[in-house]
Write a protein that holds these residues in place. Structure first.
Motif: not given
Ligand SMILES: [Ca+2]
Ligand SMILES: [Ca+2]
Ligand SMILES: [Ca+2]
Ligand SMILES: [Ca+2]
Length: 212
Positions: A100-103, A188-192
């Motif tokens: 997952s990434y925040e865009i 921005l990668e969303v932490p798992e």
């Protein structure tokens, strides 16, 4: 051990401060043309949606160069004559499939609001949202494009990268009087959840440690 926690807290505080006046995530410049990452959403063509002509009535995005913009360039369309430039699609590649990434979308907006500098953006072509300075969700990155014009970032959503490791953002000009200056996007990668859990546990551990 104590020093490690202190270091971690310092890093987290640093990130929190940086987030207040800086670009969040990794920037990807929007570029049309062959080999670029941005196409006409309807035709898939990398070239039929833009021109180097800066006209407010040709129904095309104008490619313009100015050092203050990222990579020294941006795409502009104008609503002064209600021109209807095509919806465009910028694709970010090289991401981790299934992550997952925040865009966020990077655009310019006048801060005095004498003219509407607006953008419509979203993660699905069917649901774009109108953004501009002062809308309560767009944030300044701290970069001044020119006097009274700020570089803006706005979170348009969180999405999972495709099996090809790509995510696309859709950009258009809302049907309103004003102009739209589009520069690019960030991811921005969303932490798992597992990582989030560890961070929470770490925080609890720190609290317990302090009470003793
Ligand atoms: Ca135009
Ligand atoms: Ca460029
Ligand atoms: Ca640019
Ligand atoms: Ca349009």
């Amino acid at each position: 051990m104590r020093n490690q926690w202190l270091g971690m807290v310092m890093v987290m505080l640093g990130l929190a401060v940086a987030a207040n006046a800086a670009m969040i995530g990794t920037y990807v410049d929007a570029d049309g043309g062959t080999g670029g990452n941005t196409v006409n959403n309807s035709t898939g063509d990398p070239d039929d949606w833009w021109t180097t002509e800066n006209s407010d009535s040709d129904d095309l995005w104008a490619y313009r160069e100015k050092p203050a913009y990222r990579d020294g360039d941006f795409y502009e369309c104008s609503g002064t004559n209600y021109e209807d430039a095509p919806m465009i699609k910028t694709t970010i590649s090289g991401l981790t499939a299934g992550t997952s990434y925040e865009i966020r979308v990077i655009y310019a907006s006048e801060t005095k609001l004498t003219t509407d500098w607006i953008i419509a953006a979203g993660l699905s072509a069917g649901s774009l949202t109108r953004y501009q300075w002062g809308d309560g969700v767009s944030e300044e990155t701290g970069v001044e494009i020119e006097s009274g014009v700020a570089e803006m970032q706005v979170l348009i959503g969180t999405v999972v990268a495709s099996v090809e490791g790509t995510i696309s953002a859709y950009i258009d000009m809302p049907d309103a009087e004003g102009r739209c200056d589009y520069d690019g996007v960030t991811y921005l990668e969303v932490p798992e959840p597992a990582t989030m859990g560890l961070l929470t546990l770490g925080g609890l551990g720190m609290l317990i440690r302090r009470k003793r």
